[in-house]
Design a protein around this motif. Structure first.
Motif, short mmCIF file in Angstrom:
data_model
loop_
_atom_site.label_atom_id
_atom_site.label_comp_id
_atom_site.label_asym_id
_atom_site.label_seq_id
_atom_site.Cartn_x
_atom_site.Cartn_y
_atom_site.Cartn_z
N ASN A 113 0.82 -1.21 0.00
CA ASN A 113 0.00 0.00 0.00
C ASN A 113 0.86 1.26 0.00
N VAL A 114 1.98 1.24 0.74
CA VAL A 114 2.90 2.37 0.74
C VAL A 114 3.52 2.53 -0.65
N MET A 115 3.92 1.41 -1.28
CA MET A 115 4.49 1.48 -2.64
C MET A 115 3.47 2.06 -3.61
N LEU A 116 2.21 1.66 -3.46
CA LEU A 116 1.17 2.19 -4.35
C LEU A 116 1.01 3.70 -4.15
N ALA A 117 1.10 4.15 -2.93
CA ALA A 117 1.03 5.59 -2.67
C ALA A 117 2.24 6.29 -3.29
N ASP A 118 3.41 5.64 -3.24
CA ASP A 118 4.60 6.20 -3.88
C ASP A 118 4.40 6.31 -5.40
N PHE A 119 3.76 5.29 -5.99
CA PHE A 119 3.48 5.34 -7.42
C PHE A 119 2.57 6.53 -7.73
N ASP A 120 1.59 6.80 -6.86
CA ASP A 120 0.70 7.94 -7.07
C ASP A 120 1.50 9.25 -7.07
N LYS A 121 2.47 9.37 -6.13
CA LYS A 121 3.30 10.58 -6.08
C LYS A 121 4.16 10.68 -7.33
N LEU A 122 4.72 9.55 -7.77
CA LEU A 122 5.53 9.57 -8.99
C LEU A 122 4.69 10.02 -10.19
N SER A 123 3.45 9.57 -10.26
CA SER A 123 2.57 9.95 -11.37
C SER A 123 2.36 11.45 -11.42
N GLU A 124 2.23 12.06 -10.24
CA GLU A 124 2.02 13.51 -10.18
C GLU A 124 3.26 14.27 -10.64
N ASP A 125 4.44 13.74 -10.32
CA ASP A 125 5.69 14.44 -10.60
C ASP A 125 6.28 14.13 -11.98
N HIS A 126 5.75 13.13 -12.66
CA HIS A 126 6.34 12.71 -13.94
C HIS A 126 5.25 12.57 -15.00
N PRO A 127 4.93 13.66 -15.67
CA PRO A 127 3.85 13.63 -16.65
C PRO A 127 4.23 13.04 -18.00
N HIS A 128 5.50 12.66 -18.19
CA HIS A 128 5.94 12.09 -19.48
C HIS A 128 5.16 10.81 -19.77
N PRO A 129 4.67 10.62 -21.00
CA PRO A 129 3.87 9.42 -21.33
C PRO A 129 4.59 8.11 -21.03
N GLY A 130 5.90 8.05 -21.28
CA GLY A 130 6.64 6.82 -20.98
C GLY A 130 6.68 6.56 -19.49
N ASP A 131 6.86 7.62 -18.69
CA ASP A 131 6.84 7.47 -17.23
C ASP A 131 5.48 6.95 -16.78
N THR A 132 4.43 7.50 -17.34
CA THR A 132 3.08 7.09 -16.96
C THR A 132 2.88 5.61 -17.23
N TRP A 133 3.32 5.13 -18.37
CA TRP A 133 3.17 3.72 -18.72
C TRP A 133 3.93 2.83 -17.73
N VAL A 134 5.17 3.20 -17.43
CA VAL A 134 6.00 2.42 -16.52
C VAL A 134 5.40 2.42 -15.11
N ILE A 135 4.95 3.56 -14.65
CA ILE A 135 4.34 3.65 -13.32
C ILE A 135 3.07 2.81 -13.27
N ASP A 136 2.25 2.88 -14.31
CA ASP A 136 1.02 2.07 -14.35
C ASP A 136 1.33 0.58 -14.37
N TYR A 137 2.40 0.20 -15.06
CA TYR A 137 2.83 -1.21 -15.09
C TYR A 137 3.21 -1.66 -13.67
N GLY A 138 4.04 -0.86 -13.00
CA GLY A 138 4.45 -1.19 -11.63
C GLY A 138 3.27 -1.25 -10.69
N ARG A 139 2.37 -0.30 -10.83
CA ARG A 139 1.16 -0.28 -10.00
C ARG A 139 0.33 -1.55 -10.21
N THR A 140 0.16 -1.95 -11.46
CA THR A 140 -0.61 -3.15 -11.79
C THR A 140 0.02 -4.39 -11.15
N CYS A 141 1.35 -4.48 -11.21
CA CYS A 141 2.05 -5.62 -10.60
C CYS A 141 1.85 -5.64 -9.09
N MET A 142 1.95 -4.47 -8.46
CA MET A 142 1.80 -4.40 -7.00
C MET A 142 0.36 -4.68 -6.57
#
Length: 182
Positions: A124-153
């Motif tokens: 749950n903490v990692m998922l919250a970290d992913f949410d913070k990363l999403s806010e700070d990294h609007p690049h489309p590639g970053d979004t895809w990678v963050i969403d992939y990590g979120r889905t795995c977690m």
């Protein structure tokens, strides 16, 4: 992927010190790709500088030691992008949690249940970290990678929640003695 590539990747986004590169590769947004030690970062940076793929400058600080700041060159940017054409290695996955789960049958049920709860909270903490990363990294590639990590977690958390009873059932009853106490 190697340390050389991760150094170029981090510098692709902007200047950094060796310390900052290490921090990003261990705790930051690049920690999901490769773990790089100080013992490997500085030799890689020295080699990259000798190959003119990065440059460095020394910045003096009041009351602190001077720091060396690295920047990527145009040749370094091209070398980094070219490295992404190389065949990718296999992902590495290591987990102390899975080692613990592997030996759950040797442990008291209450400990297994506690560790499962702790793992769910860590996810749950990692998922919250992913949410913070999403806010700070609007690049489309970053979004895809963050969403992939979120889905795995989320999948890992859902699996633990759905199958926690099975692992607890493998554990020893709490009233019995543990192997460590014998």
């Amino acid at each position: 992927m190697n340390v050389r590539t991760i150094c170029l990747a981090i510098l692709y986004d902007g200047e950094a010190t060796g310390y900052e590169i290490r921090k990003l590769s261990v705790e930051g947004e690049y920690s999901y790709f490769i773990d790089a030690s100080y013992g490997s970062i500085y030799p890689a940076l020295a080699k990259l500088e000798a190959e003119k793929l990065v440059t460095s400058r020394v910045e003096h600080q009041d009351g602190k030691p001077a720091k060396k700041i690295y920047s990527i060159t145009a040749a370094g940017r091209a070398a980094f992008i070219n490295s992404l054409f190389d065949e990718l290695g296999e992902d590495e996955f290591r987990s102390e949690f899975l080692l613990f789960a592997r030996f759950a049958s040797e442990l008291p049920a209450s400990l297994v249940e506690t560790r499962l709860n702790e793992r769910i909270e860590q996810i749950n903490v990692m998922l919250a970290d992913f949410d913070k990363l999403s806010e700070d990294h609007p690049h489309p590639g970053d979004t895809w990678v963050i969403d992939y990590g979120r889905t795995c977690m989320v999948a890992a958390r859902d699996y633990i929640q759905a199958h926690r009873g099975e692992l607890i059932a493998l554990a020893r009853p709490d009233s019995g003695s543990s192997a460590a106490a014998e």
